[in-house]
Scaffold this active site. Sequence first.
Site, mmCIF file in Angstrom:
data_model
loop_
_atom_site.group_PDB
_atom_site.id
_atom_site.type_symbol
_atom_site.label_atom_id
_atom_site.label_comp_id
_atom_site.label_asym_id
_atom_site.label_seq_id
_atom_site.Cartn_x
_atom_site.Cartn_y
_atom_site.Cartn_z
ATOM 1 N N CYS A 95 1.334 -6.334 -46.876
ATOM 2 C CA CYS A 95 0.816 -7.652 -46.524
ATOM 3 C C CYS A 95 -0.703 -7.691 -46.610
ATOM 4 O O CYS A 95 -1.370 -6.669 -46.571
ATOM 5 C CB CYS A 95 1.169 -7.985 -45.072
ATOM 6 N N CYS A 110 -1.636 -11.909 -42.624
ATOM 7 C CA CYS A 110 -0.238 -12.369 -42.746
ATOM 8 C C CYS A 110 0.321 -12.817 -41.395
ATOM 9 O O CYS A 110 0.270 -12.094 -40.411
ATOM 10 C CB CYS A 110 0.648 -11.263 -43.305
ATOM 11 N N CYS A 133 4.848 -8.810 -49.671
ATOM 12 C CA CYS A 133 5.444 -9.712 -48.685
ATOM 13 C C CYS A 133 5.658 -11.087 -49.312
ATOM 14 O O CYS A 133 4.804 -11.574 -50.049
ATOM 15 C CB CYS A 133 4.499 -9.808 -47.490
ATOM 16 N N CYS A 166 2.910 -13.756 -47.179
ATOM 17 C CA CYS A 166 1.464 -13.832 -47.470
ATOM 18 C C CYS A 166 1.150 -13.551 -48.937
ATOM 19 O O CYS A 166 0.029 -13.739 -49.387
ATOM 20 C CB CYS A 166 0.688 -12.862 -46.576
HETATM 21 ZN ZN ZN Z 1 2.829 -10.711 -45.308
#
Ligand code: ZN
Length: 255
Positions: free
Chosen positions: A49, A53, A80, A83
Amino acid sequence: MITTSQTTRRPARADTMLPREEMLTALRERDRSYDGLFYAAVTTTGIFCRPSCPARDPKPDHVEFYATTREALVAGFRPCRRCRPLDPEAGTPEWASRLIARVEADPAARITDASLRAEGLDPAAVRRWFQKTHGMTFQAYCRARRLGEPAANLSGGQQQMLALARALMLAPKILLVDEPSVGLAPLLVARTIDAIKQLKDHYHLTVLMAEQNFTQAIRIADRGYVIVHGKIAFEGRSADELNNNDLIRQFYLGM
Ligand SMILES: [Zn+2]
């Protein structure tokens, strides 16, 4: 690390990373000002991330930090979906955004130079842009995304190959291979050992391999050590020397 068209930032090196405590705090506070400075990977989920995030609040023990998206990808983490750390930042050309979205939609698909050209893209320009912004060529980027996909469906042999492929993406000088024969069918053991030899020769690697299967390991070894209870009981500087040592044959190999 994403580079915008205005500024050219070199990918940060691991040795210039921020202190871990500072990164953990930034992560906990979802501090947007740290975005681009590091990436946080969660070992329990296999996902990485941006610092800001909003999706997760991982236990510090489960967090690994990477200076660049490249390192997180090569370590086998997936981006992810919340994000979207691989998503282009402001200043990214529209074609690159489209291409990245295409890879994300199906990381397993192969995108050839021909198919890039069919879309009106110049493969060399694509390669350069990825090299500059992600620190790797487009094909290496795709490979990293493929390798980052869950490996649960792979056989033992395929998982060994995947682990080797991931290690090789970091262009190492030394490769440590731990018991490559474990869990493999006999035919695959020989093939895996042969593959390690080929990699060694092709990439000019020094390979340090721990392996129970003496007969297979000795085929490719330049020198060998027999370790008993954590101590070197015998060492030989050539396969012949090890192979023809009566003591080894008698006591350690039962031959
Ligand atoms: Zn994330």
